[in-house]
Design a protein around this motif. Structure first.
Motif, PDB file in Angstrom:
ATOM      1  N   MET A 147       6.972  -3.588 -10.550  1.00  0.00           N
ATOM      2  CA  MET A 147       6.701  -2.522 -11.486  1.00  0.00           C
ATOM      3  C   MET A 147       6.601  -1.166 -10.791  1.00  0.00           C
ATOM      4  O   MET A 147       7.077  -0.188 -11.335  1.00  0.00           O
ATOM      5  N   PRO A 148       5.976  -1.038  -9.596  1.00  0.00           N
ATOM      6  CA  PRO A 148       5.874   0.270  -8.947  1.00  0.00           C
ATOM      7  C   PRO A 148       7.231   0.868  -8.613  1.00  0.00           C
ATOM      8  O   PRO A 148       8.156   0.168  -8.244  1.00  0.00           O
ATOM      9  N   THR A 149       7.334   2.187  -8.760  1.00  0.00           N
ATOM     10  CA  THR A 149       8.577   2.890  -8.461  1.00  0.00           C
ATOM     11  C   THR A 149       8.490   3.703  -7.188  1.00  0.00           C
ATOM     12  O   THR A 149       9.468   4.292  -6.776  1.00  0.00           O
ATOM     13  N   GLY A 150       7.298   3.793  -6.604  1.00  0.00           N
ATOM     14  CA  GLY A 150       7.187   4.473  -5.333  1.00  0.00           C
ATOM     15  C   GLY A 150       6.521   5.831  -5.344  1.00  0.00           C
ATOM     16  O   GLY A 150       6.359   6.425  -4.291  1.00  0.00           O
ATOM     17  N   ILE A 151       6.093   6.367  -6.489  1.00  0.00           N
ATOM     18  CA  ILE A 151       5.425   7.665  -6.441  1.00  0.00           C
ATOM     19  C   ILE A 151       3.957   7.517  -6.050  1.00  0.00           C
ATOM     20  O   ILE A 151       3.335   8.482  -5.652  1.00  0.00           O
ATOM     21  N   LEU A 152       3.433   6.321  -6.158  1.00  0.00           N
ATOM     22  CA  LEU A 152       2.067   6.026  -5.742  1.00  0.00           C
ATOM     23  C   LEU A 152       2.081   4.953  -4.666  1.00  0.00           C
ATOM     24  O   LEU A 152       2.954   4.087  -4.672  1.00  0.00           O
ATOM     25  N   THR A 153       1.098   4.983  -3.801  1.00  0.00           N
ATOM     26  CA  THR A 153       0.961   3.880  -2.847  1.00  0.00           C
ATOM     27  C   THR A 153       0.445   2.656  -3.603  1.00  0.00           C
ATOM     28  O   THR A 153      -0.184   2.801  -4.669  1.00  0.00           O
ATOM     29  N   PRO A 154       0.681   1.470  -3.085  1.00  0.00           N
ATOM     30  CA  PRO A 154       0.125   0.277  -3.744  1.00  0.00           C
ATOM     31  C   PRO A 154      -1.401   0.351  -3.883  1.00  0.00           C
ATOM     32  O   PRO A 154      -1.957  -0.095  -4.883  1.00  0.00           O
ATOM     33  N   GLU A 155      -2.063   0.932  -2.899  1.00  0.00           N
ATOM     34  CA  GLU A 155      -3.520   1.049  -2.945  1.00  0.00           C
ATOM     35  C   GLU A 155      -3.963   1.968  -4.082  1.00  0.00           C
ATOM     36  O   GLU A 155      -4.926   1.677  -4.795  1.00  0.00           O
ATOM     37  N   THR A 156      -3.269   3.083  -4.253  1.00  0.00           N
ATOM     38  CA  THR A 156      -3.612   4.025  -5.318  1.00  0.00           C
ATOM     39  C   THR A 156      -3.345   3.402  -6.685  1.00  0.00           C
ATOM     40  O   THR A 156      -4.160   3.531  -7.604  1.00  0.00           O
ATOM     41  N   SER A 157      -2.224   2.699  -6.818  1.00  0.00           N
ATOM     42  CA  SER A 157      -1.921   2.000  -8.073  1.00  0.00           C
ATOM     43  C   SER A 157      -3.035   1.017  -8.406  1.00  0.00           C
ATOM     44  O   SER A 157      -3.503   0.953  -9.546  1.00  0.00           O
ATOM     45  N   GLU A 158      -3.456   0.260  -7.409  1.00  0.00           N
ATOM     46  CA  GLU A 158      -4.516  -0.736  -7.608  1.00  0.00           C
ATOM     47  C   GLU A 158      -5.835  -0.057  -7.992  1.00  0.00           C
ATOM     48  O   GLU A 158      -6.566  -0.558  -8.843  1.00  0.00           O
ATOM     49  N   GLN A 159      -6.135   1.090  -7.397  1.00  0.00           N
ATOM     50  CA  GLN A 159      -7.355   1.826  -7.741  1.00  0.00           C
ATOM     51  C   GLN A 159      -7.346   2.256  -9.205  1.00  0.00           C
ATOM     52  O   GLN A 159      -8.369   2.155  -9.886  1.00  0.00           O
ATOM     53  N   ILE A 160      -6.207   2.745  -9.665  1.00  0.00           N
ATOM     54  CA  ILE A 160      -6.109   3.179 -11.059  1.00  0.00           C
ATOM     55  C   ILE A 160      -6.300   1.986 -11.998  1.00  0.00           C
ATOM     56  O   ILE A 160      -7.043   2.062 -12.977  1.00  0.00           O
ATOM     57  N   VAL A 161      -5.635   0.889 -11.702  1.00  0.00           N
ATOM     58  CA  VAL A 161      -5.753  -0.310 -12.545  1.00  0.00           C
ATOM     59  C   VAL A 161      -7.182  -0.832 -12.528  1.00  0.00           C
ATOM     60  O   VAL A 161      -7.745  -1.164 -13.582  1.00  0.00           O
ATOM     61  N   THR A 162      -7.794  -0.883 -11.363  1.00  0.00           N
ATOM     62  CA  THR A 162      -9.176  -1.356 -11.253  1.00  0.00           C
ATOM     63  C   THR A 162     -10.119  -0.460 -12.044  1.00  0.00           C
ATOM     64  O   THR A 162     -11.023  -0.948 -12.734  1.00  0.00           O
ATOM     65  N   THR A 163      -9.916   0.848 -11.969  1.00  0.00           N
ATOM     66  CA  THR A 163     -10.723   1.795 -12.736  1.00  0.00           C
ATOM     67  C   THR A 163     -10.632   1.482 -14.225  1.00  0.00           C
ATOM     68  O   THR A 163     -11.649   1.420 -14.929  1.00  0.00           O
ATOM     69  N   CYS A 164      -9.424   1.254 -14.707  1.00  0.00           N
ATOM     70  CA  CYS A 164      -9.211   0.963 -16.130  1.00  0.00           C
ATOM     71  C   CYS A 164      -9.753  -0.406 -16.513  1.00  0.00           C
ATOM     72  O   CYS A 164     -10.405  -0.553 -17.553  1.00  0.00           O
ATOM     73  N   ARG A 165      -9.490  -1.408 -15.690  1.00  0.00           N
ATOM     74  CA  ARG A 165      -9.967  -2.767 -15.992  1.00  0.00           C
ATOM     75  C   ARG A 165     -11.488  -2.817 -16.026  1.00  0.00           C
ATOM     76  O   ARG A 165     -12.070  -3.517 -16.851  1.00  0.00           O
ATOM     77  N   THR A 166     -12.132  -2.076 -15.137  1.00  0.00           N
ATOM     78  CA  THR A 166     -13.588  -2.060 -15.103  1.00  0.00           C
ATOM     79  C   THR A 166     -14.149  -1.472 -16.398  1.00  0.00           C
ATOM     80  O   THR A 166     -15.111  -1.994 -16.958  1.00  0.00           O
ATOM     81  N   ALA A 167     -13.548  -0.405 -16.883  1.00  0.00           N
ATOM     82  CA  ALA A 167     -14.037   0.256 -18.099  1.00  0.00           C
ATOM     83  C   ALA A 167     -13.611  -0.460 -19.377  1.00  0.00           C
ATOM     84  O   ALA A 167     -14.352  -0.459 -20.358  1.00  0.00           O
ATOM     85  N   ILE A 168     -12.431  -1.083 -19.379  1.00  0.00           N
ATOM     86  CA  ILE A 168     -11.848  -1.607 -20.616  1.00  0.00           C
ATOM     87  C   ILE A 168     -11.862  -3.136 -20.687  1.00  0.00           C
ATOM     88  O   ILE A 168     -11.954  -3.713 -21.755  1.00  0.00           O
ATOM     89  N   GLY A 169     -11.728  -3.801 -19.559  1.00  0.00           N
ATOM     90  CA  GLY A 169     -11.695  -5.259 -19.559  1.00  0.00           C
ATOM     91  C   GLY A 169     -10.389  -5.815 -20.089  1.00  0.00           C
ATOM     92  O   GLY A 169      -9.319  -5.228 -19.897  1.00  0.00           O
ATOM     93  N   ASP A 170     -10.492  -6.928 -20.806  1.00  0.00           N
ATOM     94  CA  ASP A 170      -9.303  -7.631 -21.286  1.00  0.00           C
ATOM     95  C   ASP A 170      -8.561  -6.910 -22.405  1.00  0.00           C
ATOM     96  O   ASP A 170      -7.461  -7.316 -22.773  1.00  0.00           O
ATOM     97  N   SER A 171      -9.133  -5.847 -22.944  1.00  0.00           N
ATOM     98  CA  SER A 171      -8.444  -5.070 -23.984  1.00  0.00           C
ATOM     99  C   SER A 171      -7.365  -4.161 -23.406  1.00  0.00           C
ATOM    100  O   SER A 171      -6.584  -3.577 -24.148  1.00  0.00           O
ATOM    101  N   LEU A 172      -7.305  -4.042 -22.083  1.00  0.00           N
ATOM    102  CA  LEU A 172      -6.300  -3.201 -21.435  1.00  0.00           C
ATOM    103  C   LEU A 172      -4.911  -3.773 -21.673  1.00  0.00           C
ATOM    104  O   LEU A 172      -4.661  -4.945 -21.438  1.00  0.00           O
TER     105      LEU A 172
END
Length: 129
Positions: free
Chosen positions: A1-26
């Motif tokens: 899915m990544p296209t390269g504008i973000l590092t894998p670590e940054t992508s994971e941080q964004i997803v983790t931020t969203c998953r923490t706040a939203i959970g399974d509704s994401l």
């Protein structure tokens, strides 16, 4: 899915931020700039058929239009946008150079506030691109 504008670590941080706040509704998470975008998360039960380039264009223009239209109003500074659809919600958190839009199943206003605050802190505090 990544296209390269973000590092894998940054992508994971964004997803983790969203998953923490939203959970399974994401449902999905897409990071964007004026020139590019990257869908960093798509829930596995969803189709990969959205026209993200059109979504990004609309969300970027929408941010600029909203920011300009309400500038100096009694409402205060623009913070984030929630869009309500038949099958879910979209929340957009944007600043002058980058943004994230997240799609979800049903959430409460408190949930939206939590994810918006977390994403705004993330966008404000990091040099992503």
């Amino acid at each position: 899915m990544p296209t390269g504008i973000l590092t894998p670590e940054t992508s994971e941080q964004i997803v983790t931020t969203c998953r923490t706040a939203i959970g399974d509704s994401l449902r999905s998470v897409t990071y964007f700039t004026r020139d590019d975008y990257e869908q960093v998360y798509l829930r596995e039960d969803l189709e990969r058929d959205a026209d993200l380039s059109t979504f990004i264009g609309h969300e970027w223009r929408g941010f600029k239009t909203t920011q300009t239209a309400y500038e100096g109003s009694e409402l205060g500074s623009y913070e984030y946008t929630i869009r309500v659809f038949e099958n879910g919600f979209l929340i957009r958190v944007t600043n002058d150079s980058q943004g994230v839009f997240v799609t979800t199943d049903g959430l409460t206003i408190k949930d939206f506030e939590e994810v918006a605050t977390a994403l705004d802190s993330f966008l404000t505090g990091s040099e992503l691109s």
